[in-house]
Design a protein around this motif. Structure first.
Motif, mmCIF file in Angstrom:
data_model
loop_
_atom_site.group_PDB
_atom_site.id
_atom_site.type_symbol
_atom_site.label_atom_id
_atom_site.label_comp_id
_atom_site.label_asym_id
_atom_site.label_seq_id
_atom_site.Cartn_x
_atom_site.Cartn_y
_atom_site.Cartn_z
ATOM 1 N N ARG A 79 -8.528 -1.083 4.100
ATOM 2 C CA ARG A 79 -9.584 -0.999 3.092
ATOM 3 C C ARG A 79 -10.844 -1.683 3.623
ATOM 4 N NH1 ARG A 79 -10.566 -3.338 -1.944
ATOM 5 N NH2 ARG A 79 -9.079 -5.033 -1.909
ATOM 6 N N ARG A 80 -10.682 -2.802 4.280
ATOM 7 C CA ARG A 80 -11.832 -3.542 4.802
ATOM 8 C C ARG A 80 -12.425 -2.840 6.019
ATOM 9 N NH1 ARG A 80 -8.954 -6.690 1.758
ATOM 10 N NH2 ARG A 80 -10.091 -8.225 0.569
ATOM 11 N N PRO A 100 -0.365 -1.148 -5.755
ATOM 12 C CA PRO A 100 -1.101 -1.385 -4.524
ATOM 13 C C PRO A 100 -2.221 -2.415 -4.742
ATOM 14 C CG PRO A 100 -1.884 0.629 -5.530
ATOM 15 C CD PRO A 100 -0.863 0.047 -6.468
ATOM 16 N N LEU A 139 -1.641 6.423 7.059
ATOM 17 C CA LEU A 139 -2.629 6.596 6.000
ATOM 18 C C LEU A 139 -4.031 6.105 6.387
ATOM 19 C CD1 LEU A 139 -2.965 7.294 2.897
ATOM 20 C CD2 LEU A 139 -2.720 4.859 2.541
ATOM 21 N N GLN A 185 -10.683 11.223 -3.363
ATOM 22 C CA GLN A 185 -9.602 10.259 -3.468
ATOM 23 C C GLN A 185 -8.364 10.748 -2.729
ATOM 24 O OE1 GLN A 185 -9.067 10.311 -7.579
ATOM 25 N NE2 GLN A 185 -7.797 8.521 -7.685
ATOM 26 N N GLU A 199 -4.140 -11.477 -0.983
ATOM 27 C CA GLU A 199 -4.642 -10.499 0.005
ATOM 28 C C GLU A 199 -4.776 -11.127 1.388
ATOM 29 O OE1 GLU A 199 -8.106 -8.271 -1.861
ATOM 30 O OE2 GLU A 199 -6.860 -6.698 -1.018
ATOM 31 N N GLY A 213 -8.306 4.139 -2.551
ATOM 32 C CA GLY A 213 -7.167 3.987 -3.466
ATOM 33 C C GLY A 213 -5.839 3.949 -2.711
ATOM 34 N N GLY A 214 -5.017 2.931 -2.955
ATOM 35 C CA GLY A 214 -3.673 2.883 -2.372
ATOM 36 C C GLY A 214 -3.611 2.432 -0.919
ATOM 37 N N VAL A 215 -4.761 2.093 -0.340
ATOM 38 C CA VAL A 215 -4.803 1.737 1.076
ATOM 39 C C VAL A 215 -4.527 0.244 1.244
ATOM 40 C CG1 VAL A 215 -6.346 1.679 3.064
ATOM 41 C CG2 VAL A 215 -6.418 3.590 1.507
ATOM 42 N N ASP A 216 -3.905 -0.161 2.357
ATOM 43 C CA ASP A 216 -3.588 -1.578 2.545
ATOM 44 C C ASP A 216 -4.884 -2.388 2.679
ATOM 45 O OD1 ASP A 216 -4.236 -2.403 5.402
ATOM 46 O OD2 ASP A 216 -3.117 -0.560 5.746
ATOM 47 N N PRO A 217 -4.798 -3.705 2.407
ATOM 48 C CA PRO A 217 -6.018 -4.521 2.337
ATOM 49 C C PRO A 217 -6.804 -4.574 3.634
ATOM 50 C CG PRO A 217 -4.056 -5.896 2.057
ATOM 51 C CD PRO A 217 -3.607 -4.475 2.009
ATOM 52 N N LEU A 218 -6.137 -4.472 4.777
ATOM 53 C CA LEU A 218 -6.861 -4.536 6.044
ATOM 54 C C LEU A 218 -7.608 -3.226 6.301
ATOM 55 C CD1 LEU A 218 -7.459 -6.367 8.392
ATOM 56 C CD2 LEU A 218 -5.475 -5.437 9.576
ATOM 57 N N GLU A 266 -13.479 7.317 -4.919
ATOM 58 C CA GLU A 266 -12.353 6.399 -4.767
ATOM 59 C C GLU A 266 -11.696 6.526 -3.380
ATOM 60 O OE1 GLU A 266 -9.546 6.303 -7.998
ATOM 61 O OE2 GLU A 266 -11.146 6.780 -9.386
ATOM 62 N N ILE A 314 -2.689 -9.671 4.618
ATOM 63 C CA ILE A 314 -3.329 -9.271 5.876
ATOM 64 C C ILE A 314 -2.706 -10.044 7.045
ATOM 65 C CG2 ILE A 314 -5.498 -9.367 7.186
ATOM 66 C CD1 ILE A 314 -6.942 -8.742 4.535
ATOM 67 N N PRO A 349 -14.419 -8.876 5.211
ATOM 68 C CA PRO A 349 -15.191 -8.887 3.964
ATOM 69 C C PRO A 349 -14.252 -9.097 2.766
ATOM 70 C CG PRO A 349 -15.395 -6.757 5.103
ATOM 71 C CD PRO A 349 -14.395 -7.554 5.851
ATOM 72 N N MET A 354 0.934 -8.686 7.567
ATOM 73 C CA MET A 354 1.030 -7.308 8.082
ATOM 74 C C MET A 354 0.568 -7.244 9.539
ATOM 75 S SD MET A 354 -1.939 -5.053 6.218
ATOM 76 C CE MET A 354 -1.899 -3.698 7.400
ATOM 77 N N PRO A 376 0.811 -1.214 0.000
ATOM 78 C CA PRO A 376 0.000 0.000 0.000
ATOM 79 C C PRO A 376 0.852 1.275 0.000
ATOM 80 C CG PRO A 376 0.124 -0.912 2.206
ATOM 81 C CD PRO A 376 0.837 -1.873 1.310
ATOM 82 N N ASP A 377 0.182 2.431 -0.015
ATOM 83 C CA ASP A 377 0.872 3.712 0.124
ATOM 84 C C ASP A 377 1.669 3.688 1.431
ATOM 85 O OD1 ASP A 377 -0.475 4.436 -2.110
ATOM 86 O OD2 ASP A 377 -1.664 6.024 -1.194
#
Lengths: 305, 246
Positions: B172-173, A193, B139, B85, A295, B165-170, B162, A299, A255, A302, A40-41
């Motif tokens: 984001r959830r 990303p 972030l 975004q 993914e 955008g660019g956020v880690d998968p955790l 958006e 998770i 999710p 991380m 990610p960023d």
């Protein structure tokens, strides 16, 4: 330093004041490999690109590109690599063909010399060759930037988040272009990303907050770090998510698009959980074993699980 | 659908001879999570600007939060939240200063501001962060704070462009859980995304192609209609029909 590798990084560290952007990162990219840097960023991806393209020096560790040390041999490296930064960095006031001619001149080549390399990409923007670069659409800017990064036939190509903010269809087309370049024996380091792009790479590095989490082929990463996963779906998905977190032997529940993913331990009993959910009023839920994806692994890693 | 909070008919925006948005018609109900999808250049941003009262339609009609999109743009702005975004927060102000700034812009009273700020900190579990500069926050924290600030004035609708955008998968959830909570409390969420798994979280989804809405339904119904396994497949089938480039 070993000339067999396109990129060789050992213990690379970069700090900005008190913030450690990259923390002892090591990996190697083989020649001709399409290598993905996935995170990610804030993971340190751009910092790594700047070190490898010799725009900055590391605080600790070493890096070599095309068998050359990034600090001692920075001049030679600059003529051998192509770099497409995350932000559009062509000249907005020059036309498409002027930009291309300018970058060719910077590297002391003529556009015609390596035209075969860029032809499949350049043909798509050629109808607009007299248009100023600043007036191009996002997709066309991206194609022009790729042509400019390739015009001197680099041995290693660096692409920093070329698909960020790009829709799913255009992203897929961009990866098709990279596969063609790989066939022409250009080594490519590309960052993204989007975890779903991992499968388009030969090997990937998962990176988060300056730390490397894992390096391997996408399949290798899933088999090394994958967990027992069940998918759960049906009815009110938000209520189901909260209910799933109360099920016994569920480590984590997130999710995941159409179904939730449950990471479960060895004592997880699917039949008992189906009964518990039914007792709580969730009718018609589907709870099925599934395979881990990138993914899920990201998770897990991380979270230092 | 019970109560309609967005209702537009043949909404169109032309730039010279170019029809960026070409006669879109749809309704969104209270508490829905409405996914607004489309390829780059399909006209999403232009459509969203009209719905937010930032751009006047060339033709067509509609209401957002009960106000006319042609004549009451200023009143629409007071009744909606918007998160883009890239961050709408000020990096060189602290968390608390950002909240006070937006509370002021939205016209909250001193008492309302105190109450909403307390609620926000409780929900986000922010404690020591409240006096930190926003620029120094991770972030994921920024993203959640930006969302909370966009809903500080309890708007009827929040528009998210958006947001992940660019956020880690955790993160984001976790962000989507915040969206679920907000929608369950009755705020309508209107969201664009390039992550097709996120399209599956929406109550209904529209897909724009060449300025028009080409499909609009629940994710389940869309997958059934296009005989697709996922929303990603539905999106690809529709976006490939596009005649105009982005």
């Amino acid at each position: 330093m070993d000339a067999r590798y396109a990129i060789e990084i050992d213990g690379l560290t970069k700090r900005y004041g008190s913030m450690t952007a990259l923390d002892r990162v090591s990996f190697r990219v083989e020649r001709g490999e399409l290598f993905g840097l996935i995170g990610p960023d804030g993971a340190g991806k751009t910092t790594l690109f700047r070190l490898l393209t010799t725009l900055m020096n590391p605080d600790e560790g070493t890096a070599a590109v095309d068998g050359l040390d990034c600090v001692a041999s920075y001049r030679q490296i600059r003529s051998r690599v192509g770099y497409m930064p995350g932000r559009f960095s062509l000249y907005a006031d020059l036309s498409v063909e002027e930009n291309l001619a300018f970058f060719a001149a910077l590297f002391g080549v003529r556009v015609a010399d390596n035209y075969d390399l860029i032809a499949p990409i350049y043909r798509q923007i050629e109808p607009f060759r007299t248009r100023r670069a600043g007036k191009l659409s996002g997709g066309m800017k991206q194609k022009l930037a790729l042509c400019c990064a390739l015009i001197h036939r680099p041995s290693v190509l660096f692409l920093d988040e070329p698909t960020t903010g790009v829709d799913a269809v255009s992203r897929s087309e961009f990866w098709d272009m990279l596969a063609e370049l790989k066939a022409k024996e250009i080594s490519i380091l590309v960052s993204t990303p989007y975890m779903d792009e991992a499968d388009r790479c030969d090997r990937i590095a998962l990176i988060n907050e300056g730390h490397l989490l894992a390096v391997d082929s996408p399949r290798g990463i899933v088999s090394a770090y994958g967990e027992r996963i069940y998918t759960l779906s049906g009815g009110d998905m938000y209520a189901l998510l909260l209910a799933a977190r109360r099920l016994p032997h569920v480590r984590r529940c997130c999710p995941f698009g159409a179904a939730h993913h449950l990471s479960v331990d060895a004592d997880f009993d699917a039949a008992a959980c189906r009964r518990q959910l039914a007792d709580e009023g969730f009718a018609d839920v589907a709870l099925q074993p599934a395979e881990s994806g990138i993914e899920d692994v990201f998770i897990k890693l991380m979270n230092h699980e | 659908m019970n109560e309609t909070v967005i209702s537009v008919r043949n909404l169109t925006k032309c730039f010279g001879s170019f029809r960026a948005v070409d006669g879109i018609t749809f309704d969104v109900g209270r508490g829905e999570i409405f996914g607004f999808l489309g390829a780059n250049g399909a006209g999403k941003t232009t459509a969203m600007r009209m719905l937010c009262g930032l751009s006047c339609p060339t033709s067509g009609s509609g209401t957002v939060a009960g106000f006319d999109v042609l004549r009451e743009g200023e009143r629409i702005k007071r009744h909606i939240g918007y998160m883009s975004q890239r961050f709408s927060l000020y990096d060189d102000l602290t968390v608390l200063e950002n909240i006070r700034l937006y509370a002021g812009i939205y016209g909250l009273s001193h008492r309302q501001t105190l109450r909403r700020t307390a609620e926000l900190f409780a929900r986000l579990d922010f404690r020591k962060e409240r006096n930190q500069l926003v620029g120094a926050l991770p972030l994921g924290y920024k993203q959640k704070l930006a969302f909370s600030v966009a809903t500080l004035h309890s708007p009827e609708i929040v528009f998210l462009d958006e947001p992940t955008g660019g956020v880690d998968p955790l993160t984001r959830r976790q962000f989507w859980e915040l969206i679920y909570e907000t929608a369950a409390a009755g705020t309508t969420v209107f969201v664009t995304t390039h992550y097709m798994d996120e399209a599956e979280y929406c109550s209904r989804v529209s897909v724009m192609v060449d300025g028009q809405i080409r499909a609009l339904d629940t994710p389940a119904a869309l997958k059934c209609r296009f005989r697709a396994e996922s929303m990603d497949e539905v999106f690809r089938l529709l976006a490939r029909e596009a005649k105009r480039g982005d």
